[in-house]
Scaffold this motif. Structure first.
Motif, PDB file in Angstrom:
ATOM      1  N   ALA A 258       0.855  -1.187   0.000  1.00 56.69           N
ATOM      2  CA  ALA A 258       0.000   0.000   0.000  1.00 56.69           C
ATOM      3  C   ALA A 258       0.889   1.234   0.000  1.00 56.69           C
ATOM      4  O   ALA A 258       2.080   1.166   0.265  1.00 56.69           O
ATOM      5  N   GLY A 259       0.279   2.375  -0.284  1.00 51.16           N
ATOM      6  CA  GLY A 259       1.000   3.638  -0.223  1.00 51.16           C
ATOM      7  C   GLY A 259       1.734   3.938  -1.520  1.00 51.16           C
ATOM      8  O   GLY A 259       2.346   3.058  -2.123  1.00 51.16           O
ATOM      9  N   GLY A 260       1.644   5.158  -1.936  1.00 49.91           N
ATOM     10  CA  GLY A 260       2.322   5.607  -3.144  1.00 49.91           C
ATOM     11  C   GLY A 260       2.510   7.104  -3.084  1.00 49.91           C
ATOM     12  O   GLY A 260       2.333   7.719  -2.017  1.00 49.91           O
ATOM     13  N   ALA A 267      -0.654   3.584   3.866  1.00 54.97           N
ATOM     14  CA  ALA A 267       0.149   2.430   4.287  1.00 54.97           C
ATOM     15  C   ALA A 267       0.361   2.430   5.792  1.00 54.97           C
ATOM     16  O   ALA A 267       0.295   1.386   6.451  1.00 54.97           O
ATOM     17  N   VAL A 268       0.613   3.604   6.358  1.00 54.59           N
ATOM     18  CA  VAL A 268       0.813   3.711   7.805  1.00 54.59           C
ATOM     19  C   VAL A 268      -0.437   3.278   8.551  1.00 54.59           C
ATOM     20  O   VAL A 268      -0.371   2.533   9.547  1.00 54.59           O
ATOM     21  N   LEU A 269      -1.602   3.710   8.090  1.00 57.41           N
ATOM     22  CA  LEU A 269      -2.844   3.400   8.793  1.00 57.41           C
ATOM     23  C   LEU A 269      -3.224   1.930   8.666  1.00 57.41           C
ATOM     24  O   LEU A 269      -3.760   1.336   9.611  1.00 57.41           O
ATOM     25  N   ILE A 293       9.386   7.621   4.414  1.00 61.15           N
ATOM     26  CA  ILE A 293       8.279   8.329   5.067  1.00 61.15           C
ATOM     27  C   ILE A 293       7.513   7.389   5.973  1.00 61.15           C
ATOM     28  O   ILE A 293       7.200   7.699   7.129  1.00 61.15           O
ATOM     29  N   VAL A 294       7.218   6.199   5.463  1.00 65.02           N
ATOM     30  CA  VAL A 294       6.460   5.228   6.244  1.00 65.02           C
ATOM     31  C   VAL A 294       7.295   4.691   7.393  1.00 65.02           C
ATOM     32  O   VAL A 294       6.824   4.578   8.537  1.00 65.02           O
ATOM     33  N   ASP A 459      -8.809   2.389   5.691  1.00 63.40           N
ATOM     34  CA  ASP A 459      -7.469   1.793   5.714  1.00 63.40           C
ATOM     35  C   ASP A 459      -7.238   1.033   7.016  1.00 63.40           C
ATOM     36  O   ASP A 459      -6.656  -0.058   7.030  1.00 63.40           O
ATOM     37  N   VAL A 460      -7.700   1.617   8.117  1.00 59.91           N
ATOM     38  CA  VAL A 460      -7.572   0.966   9.420  1.00 59.91           C
ATOM     39  C   VAL A 460      -8.347  -0.345   9.426  1.00 59.91           C
ATOM     40  O   VAL A 460      -7.864  -1.368   9.946  1.00 59.91           O
ATOM     41  N   LEU A 461      -9.545  -0.345   8.851  1.00 60.07           N
ATOM     42  CA  LEU A 461     -10.337  -1.571   8.778  1.00 60.07           C
ATOM     43  C   LEU A 461      -9.621  -2.626   7.942  1.00 60.07           C
ATOM     44  O   LEU A 461      -9.603  -3.817   8.312  1.00 60.07           O
TER      45      LEU A 461
END
Length: 531
Positions: A258-260, A267-269, A293-294, A459-461
């Motif tokens: 995830a994350g871009g 991605a963090v969440l 960053i992550v 994202d958390v879910l």
């Protein structure tokens, strides 16, 4: 808890009478008494401002007669407003009307629109109205005097409580074929009806609670309904407490792809949601330029650098590294924040075609398959291993080639359709999130609140579901457990701080206490005797 359709409720009533010896009159008496007790509990001294009970000619009206009698016997001022003449009613409802009159209850007979209008105009503006006009036996919308009554009370700002479901609403499906009572509460009998937990009925029914009416649970279970309400009683059976010998390697390893560019927070969440849900290990794999960053935001997660194109998005060359990372994981969370670069879309499609671990597919992981034909074939490999899709209405619409409004108009239908087409468990997010199984089963979540309408909540879910999959829960169980914990965590936070300004990270951080509240185990895991 089972959710029933109108026909299923009729069969349950018949089974209770024929097989368990519970008479229709007893069911009506229990229903009315339960409604009266609920009104006293929920409204207390407010009832002394006056209660008007609007009754039709059927069994729902009979329930209203009984409720009015019990309230009257408690010294609460009650007026019975019956849509018809006293001699026009028969059966159990007629017996209950006579019992109410025998107690001295004031009765207003309304055999025509003129008398109806006069009686309705006398309802005090600060009183309470109990809607006992139509029940689950009605279909096709309200007609005649009942329709006129619904239209008239809808023009005033009255506080209305419905018995079983708001009058004018078809029990199933949840359609609006004319005016419908808008209730602030609904006391639904025996089990919740499909109409009041999804679609427009969920708004019209207001807050609801189930009133037991003496039908044995076995009579309901025998109906084999494939709809259920997700509540704490259900999910307690799904939680897997840690063993005293647990270590991080025994609690699952989740790979997050995830994350871009511009969306590293996703991605963090996801990772935060997974860790707070109790997974042992998390590795976040993402484009190399986004990795620092992550890594700097979540010390507890590991990271893996994937090849990227000139735009900083994942490219097809990342497939080999992703395969290697998957070899060490028990589950995959794929999609949030990846973006819609064509290279990334191709990467997602190739990876999904060969997956061998349970996977939760979200956001851009879903968008990669938008409007493509043969969804079942394209997702067949991962579906065999365990697949959970978590679309919001817009993503579901893109997958099915529909509009978001079409999805929202019949969420129950389209969640089940998407599950059937993909072979996966579908979590259709939104108010009253629906979890649908490809075999036709469906569940609706009872937790959550409007404060969850914030960036990153989904994202958390996704992370939580990924954690549950990595710990070995079957996809159906993982989805039902996590949507409830996700919503309940938000409910707890909102109760403390209010509904505005909730952060997705706060929902994740509330998972441990929410999970603890669902278990009766020693929170330390030590066990042993108590002092």
């Amino acid at each position: 808890m089972e959710i029933v359709t109108a026909e299923q409720m009729r069969q349950i009533d018949r089974r209770a009478i024929d097989d368990y010896g519970v008479s229709g009159l007893q069911l009506m008496e229990s229903a009315g008494r339960g409604v009266a007790e609920a009104l006293v509990h929920d409204y207390g001294d407010d009832l002394h401002r006056g209660v008007t009970v609007l009754c039709g000619k059927g069994n729902n009206g009979g329930d209203g007669f009984v409720a009015a009698r019990y309230l009257w016997q408690r010294g609460i001022p009650v007026v019975l407003l019956f849509l018809g003449a006293r001699g026009s009613i028969a059966g159990d409802a007629a017996l209950q009307l006579e019992s109410a009159i025998a107690c001295g209850l004031p009765l207003h007979e309304c055999p025509d629109e003129a008398t109806l209008a006069t009686s309705l105009s006398a309802i005090p503006p600060d009183g309470l109205v109990v809607d006992a006009l139509l029940g689950t036996g009605a279909s096709g919308g309200a007609r005649g005097l009942v329709r006129a009554a619904i239209e008239a009370i809808g023009q005033r700002s009255l506080r209305i409580v419905a018995i079983d479901l708001p009058s004018g609403l078809d029990a199933d499906p949840s359609v609006r074929a004319g005016p419908v009572v808008s209730a602030e509460r609904t006391y639904t009998l025996c089990r919740p009806k499909l109409a009041i937990v999804s679609g427009i009925g969920a708004d019209l029914a207001g807050r609801w609670r189930v009133i037991p009416i003496g039908i044995p649970d076995e009579a309901v279970t025998a109906e084999k309904t494939n709809h259920e309400w997700i509540d704490s009683d259900l999910v307690r059976r799904l939680v897997r407490p840690r063993r005293v010998t647990a270590h991080k390697g025994s609690l699952g390893h989740l790979l997050v792809i995830a994350g871009g560019p511009g969306k590293t927070g996703a991605a963090v969440l996801v990772a935060r949601g997974a860790l707070r849900a109790g997974v042992g290990l998390v590795t976040v794999a993402l484009p190399g330029s986004a990795l620092p960053i992550v890594a700097g935001q979540l010390a507890e997660a590991m990271t893996d650098r994937l090849p990227e194109n000139s735009a900083g998005a994942l490219c097809v060359a990342a497939i080999e590294r992703a395969r290697s990372a998957l070899g060490e994981a028990q589950a995959l969370a794929l999609g949030p924040g990846l973006g819609r670069d064509q290279d990334t879309i191709e990467f997602v499609r190739l990876l999904v075609a060969e997956l061998g671990v349970p996977t939760v597919l979200d956001a851009d992981g879903l968008n990669a398959f938008a409007s493509l034909p043969n969804l079942e074939r394209r997702l067949a490999t991962v579906a065999r291993c365990g697949l959970v899709l978590t679309p919001h209405p817009g993503e579901a619409a893109r997958l099915l080639g529909l509009s978001s409004s079409q999805i929202q108009d019949d969420r129950w239908r389209w969640a089940r359709e998407l599950a059937a087409q993909t072979g996966g468990i579908v979590v259709l997010k939104g108010h009253r999130t629906i979890v649908a199984h490809p075999d036709g089963r469906a569940a609706i979540n009872g937790s959550g609140n409007p404060g969850m309408a914030v960036p990153g909540s989904g994202d958390v879910l996704t992370g939580a579901i990924g954690a549950a999959l990595a710990r070995g829960l079957p996809p159906w169980d993982a989805a039902r457990l996590c949507v409830f914990v996700h919503g309940q965590s938000a409910d707890r936070r909102v109760a403390e701080c209010g509904i505005e300004g909730l952060l997705a990270s706060e929902i994740a951080d509330g998972f441990p206490l929410t999970l603890r509240a669902l278990t009766d185990d020693d929170p330390t895991g030590r066990g042993g005797p108590t002092s």
